[in-house]
Structures are given as C-alpha cells and as structure tokens.
Design a protein around this motif. Structure first.
Motif, PDB file in Angstrom:
ATOM      1  N   GLY A 172      24.596 -76.662 -31.101  1.00 23.93           N
ATOM      2  CA  GLY A 172      23.299 -77.430 -30.631  1.00 23.93           C
ATOM      3  C   GLY A 172      23.278 -77.184 -29.114  1.00 23.93           C
ATOM      4  N   ILE A 173      23.633 -75.822 -28.739  1.00 19.76           N
ATOM      5  CA  ILE A 173      23.689 -75.342 -27.406  1.00 19.76           C
ATOM      6  C   ILE A 173      23.297 -74.035 -27.363  1.00 19.76           C
ATOM      7  CG2 ILE A 173      26.041 -74.952 -26.870  1.00 19.76           C
ATOM      8  CD1 ILE A 173      25.693 -76.410 -24.164  1.00 19.76           C
ATOM      9  N   TYR A 174      22.527 -73.696 -26.175  1.00 20.09           N
ATOM     10  CA  TYR A 174      22.220 -72.347 -26.169  1.00 20.09           C
ATOM     11  C   TYR A 174      22.207 -71.893 -24.414  1.00 20.09           C
ATOM     12  CZ  TYR A 174      20.279 -71.703 -30.669  1.00 20.09           C
ATOM     13  OH  TYR A 174      19.882 -71.843 -32.106  1.00 20.09           O
ATOM     14  N   ASP A 217      12.880 -74.817 -30.729  1.00 16.55           N
ATOM     15  CA  ASP A 217      13.186 -76.076 -29.794  1.00 16.55           C
ATOM     16  C   ASP A 217      13.925 -75.729 -28.643  1.00 16.55           C
ATOM     17  OD1 ASP A 217      11.625 -78.032 -31.204  1.00 16.55           O
ATOM     18  OD2 ASP A 217      13.227 -78.383 -32.515  1.00 16.55           O
ATOM     19  N   ALA A 218      14.442 -74.520 -28.750  1.00 16.64           N
ATOM     20  CA  ALA A 218      15.114 -73.962 -27.578  1.00 16.64           C
ATOM     21  C   ALA A 218      14.278 -73.159 -26.552  1.00 16.64           C
ATOM     22  CB  ALA A 218      16.463 -73.184 -28.010  1.00 16.64           C
ATOM     23  N   LYS A 219      12.957 -72.889 -26.898  1.00 14.63           N
ATOM     24  CA  LYS A 219      11.893 -72.516 -26.390  1.00 14.63           C
ATOM     25  C   LYS A 219      12.457 -70.645 -26.223  1.00 14.63           C
ATOM     26  CE  LYS A 219      10.009 -76.003 -23.571  1.00 14.63           C
ATOM     27  NZ  LYS A 219       9.428 -76.346 -22.144  1.00 14.63           N
ATOM     28  N   ALA A 220      12.871 -70.271 -27.377  1.00 12.52           N
ATOM     29  CA  ALA A 220      13.245 -69.148 -27.749  1.00 12.52           C
ATOM     30  C   ALA A 220      12.197 -68.151 -28.400  1.00 12.52           C
ATOM     31  CB  ALA A 220      14.781 -68.697 -28.368  1.00 12.52           C
ATOM     32  N   THR A 221      11.050 -68.665 -28.753  1.00 10.21           N
ATOM     33  CA  THR A 221      10.128 -68.020 -29.680  1.00 10.21           C
ATOM     34  C   THR A 221       8.668 -68.156 -28.840  1.00 10.21           C
ATOM     35  OG1 THR A 221       9.449 -70.096 -30.560  1.00 10.21           O
ATOM     36  CG2 THR A 221      11.281 -68.592 -31.770  1.00 10.21           C
ATOM     37  N   ARG A 222       8.804 -68.276 -27.444  1.00 10.97           N
ATOM     38  CA  ARG A 222       7.512 -67.992 -26.699  1.00 10.97           C
ATOM     39  C   ARG A 222       6.901 -66.756 -26.879  1.00 10.97           C
ATOM     40  NH1 ARG A 222       7.758 -70.252 -20.864  1.00 10.97           N
ATOM     41  NH2 ARG A 222       9.712 -68.681 -21.017  1.00 10.97           N
ATOM     42  N   TYR A 223       5.747 -66.837 -26.677  1.00 10.49           N
ATOM     43  CA  TYR A 223       4.829 -65.420 -26.955  1.00 10.49           C
ATOM     44  C   TYR A 223       4.917 -64.648 -27.943  1.00 10.49           C
ATOM     45  CZ  TYR A 223       5.030 -66.821 -21.845  1.00 10.49           C
ATOM     46  OH  TYR A 223       5.161 -67.648 -20.589  1.00 10.49           O
ATOM     47  N   TRP A 224       5.365 -65.425 -29.037  1.00 11.28           N
ATOM     48  CA  TRP A 224       5.556 -64.565 -30.439  1.00 11.28           C
ATOM     49  C   TRP A 224       4.121 -64.028 -30.875  1.00 11.28           C
ATOM     50  CZ3 TRP A 224      10.563 -64.628 -32.919  1.00 11.28           C
ATOM     51  CH2 TRP A 224      10.274 -63.841 -34.031  1.00 11.28           C
ATOM     52  N   PRO A 225       4.170 -62.841 -31.169  1.00  9.03           N
ATOM     53  CA  PRO A 225       5.254 -61.866 -31.533  1.00  9.03           C
ATOM     54  C   PRO A 225       5.447 -60.802 -30.432  1.00  9.03           C
ATOM     55  CG  PRO A 225       3.093 -61.030 -32.779  1.00  9.03           C
ATOM     56  CD  PRO A 225       2.744 -62.350 -31.849  1.00  9.03           C
TER      57      PRO A 225
END
Length: 391
Positions: free
Chosen positions: A94-96, A225-233
């Motif tokens: 639950g944490i990054y 939800d951790a905003k780790a997939t922005r600007y994909w791909p």
C-alpha cells in the motif's frame, strides 16, 4: 555529474531539470486540497477491512506527523506515497516512494513497513555491500522436469539523479529511454539483441510478447493509482537478446528491470546470466544506491538487493491445500503468487514462487535462501506423491 550520451532533440529539457534538482532543494507547503484528500483517505482506511501493511503501521500519530511534509527536491507529499494504498484496500503493502528522498522524508512510515516485509530489517540496520557470488554453486533444482516449468531471476535498478515514475515528466521518460537504450545497444556476446519501444509497437506483437511472458502488461490499477503510468507508453520498451533468455524492461515500474530466464529448473545458469548482464550494464549506467537501504526502487518491497528469483512450478499435492502451501512457503521466506505474478490466479495449477526477503542479506544469500526453500517444497511434494501411491 554522470551524464551519458543522449539524443540532441532531448538535450533541450535537461539544463532546467538538472539545475532545479541540484540547486532548488526547498520543501514547499502541502496544498489544502491534498491535505483534505489525505484526511478523508485516512478516515476511510480506518473503517475498511484492509490487511495492508499501510493500514497496519500508519497510526494517527504517524499520520499527523507526516501529512504536512514534502520531499526537498521534488515536493512529493505523503499522499503521493500512499494514494494507491488508500484507493486499493486489497493492497498487500500500500505504499510507494515517488522519489528517492521519500524514504528519508517519510521514514516514520517506510521504516516499520520495510521491517515488517523484509523480516526484521530495522531502522538501525544497514544493507550489506553487493555480493553476487557464483551461479555455479546452485545445481539444477529439477533435472527431470517434473515440477518446475521455468526459472526467472530479475533485479530492479533506478538511474541516479532521476525520480521515480510519479515525478517523471514526459521529457524525463524520453531522456531516460535514450540513456538506457544507448547502454542496451552496446551489450555484446550472448546479451546482444534488439530494443522494442512500446510507442508504435503493433498490438499483435505486443500481445505475442505478453503471452510469451516476456513483456509487462498495461493497466495495473495499483501502479495507475500511484501515478506511475502517466504518459504511457512514452519512454517504455523491452530489450530482448537474440536467445530470448535475457530481457530488460524500460520504465515499467522501475527505470530498469533486468531479467534472466529459461525453461526448467537450472537456477544456477539463470542467475549467472543475470550477474554478467547486470555487470555489463553497471559499467555504462550509474544506478541509485543508498548506504543503508541498498539499491533504491519505486516499491519498498524491492529495496536492498532488489533481487527476485522465481520459478513457475506445479505442486499438485500442496496446491490442493493453498493455506498449507502458503504456510510452508512462509517458513522458507518464499512468496506464492499466481502464474502471471501478483494479483493474478494460478493458471493450469502453475504457481509463481519466489524469495520474499531482499534486504539485510547479499544477493548470493537471497538466492541461496530461495534455492533451499524450493528444494524443500519439491521434497515435500515427492513425499506426498509417494504416500498417494501406497494407498
């Protein structure tokens, strides 16, 4: 500062970025809307039936102490760290860490979670220096191919002077992609191969690589939800050697995921290939490493060695009682997942079983612990099969 060769078209955005990161280290105030979302999320988490380490360790006292803090360079907030855990109560952790500084700024919550997950790595503990040892020390676990379908060893790396995914701009992704692929295309010998960027990749090709368990999948809700997939791909891709047994994922969860794999249970050969491949890359790329925590990664479960050694294997007797399988795996610090990894089901009775501890021990010790655990599971399965034959 370490600055590998990059493309001219990407050089334009570097001076401002590097200046800000080196000289503008001043924490900012947490915006009111972020505080409001944090407060509401914390209250909702208290009421939900979550078994996450975040809920277990984020006390009201810790929450109040951390909610107004930001990291010095990237201004990451507590919300940036725990947003995914708040939105997904079924998270295991639950944490990054949105940037490397988060591990120190928010150490009051990261440290107890790290200690819990990594089996006693305390805030006073120091991760040992890198020591890979030799793959030849580990004979084939399943020479008759009765249980193990395939073996995979991977490690995560982040590039020094860059934050993690939530703080990366579109330009950052392109710069990282250029830095990393320049190094990949210099690999030689059995590591020579081809880089496939996700941008412009045909859907059929993408699906073929996913089905072959080579390429990561898009759409992980925990990362999203951790905003780790922005600007994909943008900036994402995969490097595959000519033998298709050495891969590098670029900008998926970590900047770099180095992977060695092959069919069967020859852990020693797979591990040795990873060691030599990582060594070639480390001569060209400067990786982020902390004196206490070891190699720095986006998820705290991958800190330290960042090494994950896993097998896809069938255990018919143990699998009949999943609780028993989990209990026995835990005894040897192993983690049981579905066929395609975390948050997936076992397909055709095939489980993904890997080492859980990555901190407070060397790479060699992590592999050794995993080797002994898998050996014990196979021995138990053989005993159960023998009992069944006598009935």
């Amino acid at each position: 500062m370490f600055l590998p060769k990059i493309h001219i078209r990407q050089l334009r955005c570097l001076p401002k970025q590097l200046f800000l990161r080196q000289f503008c280290k001043c924490a900012s105030q947490v915006p009111p809307e972020v505080l409001e979302e944090l407060e509401q999320g914390f209250e909702d988490m208290k009421e939900c039936d979550s078994k996450s380490l975040l809920k277990k360790h984020l006390t009201k006292e810790r929450f109040d102490k951390l909610k107004d803090k930001t990291t010095p360079t990237y201004n990451s907030t507590l919300l940036d760290c725990i947003r995914s855990g708040l939105k997904n109560p079924d998270s295991g952790v639950g944490i990054y860490a949105p940037d490397p500084e988060a591990y120190s700024t928010f150490s009051d919550i990261f440290d107890p979670i790290i200690e819990d997950y990594h089996g006693g790595f305390k805030k006073t503990s120091v991760h040992p220096p890198t020591c890979f040892g030799f793959g030849s020390d580990f004979p084939n676990l399943d020479p008759d191919n009765l249980y193990i379908v395939s073996t995979r060893v991977r490690c995560g790396r982040s590039i020094k002077d860059f934050p993690f995914n939530p703080c990366l701009s579109k330009c950052d992704y392109n710069v990282l992609d250029s830095i990393i692929t320049d190094a990949l295309l210099n690999l030689s010998g059995e590591y020579s191969g081809t880089y496939f960027p996700l941008c412009g990749m045909e859907k059929d090709k993408q699906q073929e690589l996913i089905d072959s368990h080579l390429l990561f999948k898009e759409g992980d809700r925990f990362l999203k939800d951790a905003k780790a997939t922005r600007y994909w791909p943008t900036g994402r891709g995969i490097y595959i050697n000519d033998n298709r047994n050495f891969l590098v994922w670029v900008n998926e969860e970590d900047h770099v995921r180095i992977i060695s794999m092959e069919k069967g249970g020859n852990l020693g050969a797979v591990y040795e290939r990873l060691i030599l491949g990582e060594n070639q890359l480390s001569k060209q790329l400067e990786f982020s490493r902390d004196k206490r925590l070891g190699y720095l990664t986006f998820c705290p479960t991958n800190l330290g060695t960042s090494l994950r050694a896993s097998v896809h294997m069938r255990l018919p007797s143990l699998a009949d009682d999943k609780a028993k399988l989990d209990k026995m795996a835990a005894k040897y610090n192993l983690q049981v997942r579905g066929t395609r990894g975390e948050h997936t089901d076992a397909e055709d009775g095939v489980y993904d079983i890997s080492n859980k501890r990555r901190m407070g021990l060397t790479e060699y010790e992590a592999i050794q612990e995993m080797y002994k655990g898998i050996r014990a599971l196979i021995d138990h399965e053989c005993q159960e099969a023998a009992k069944a034959c006598k009935k």
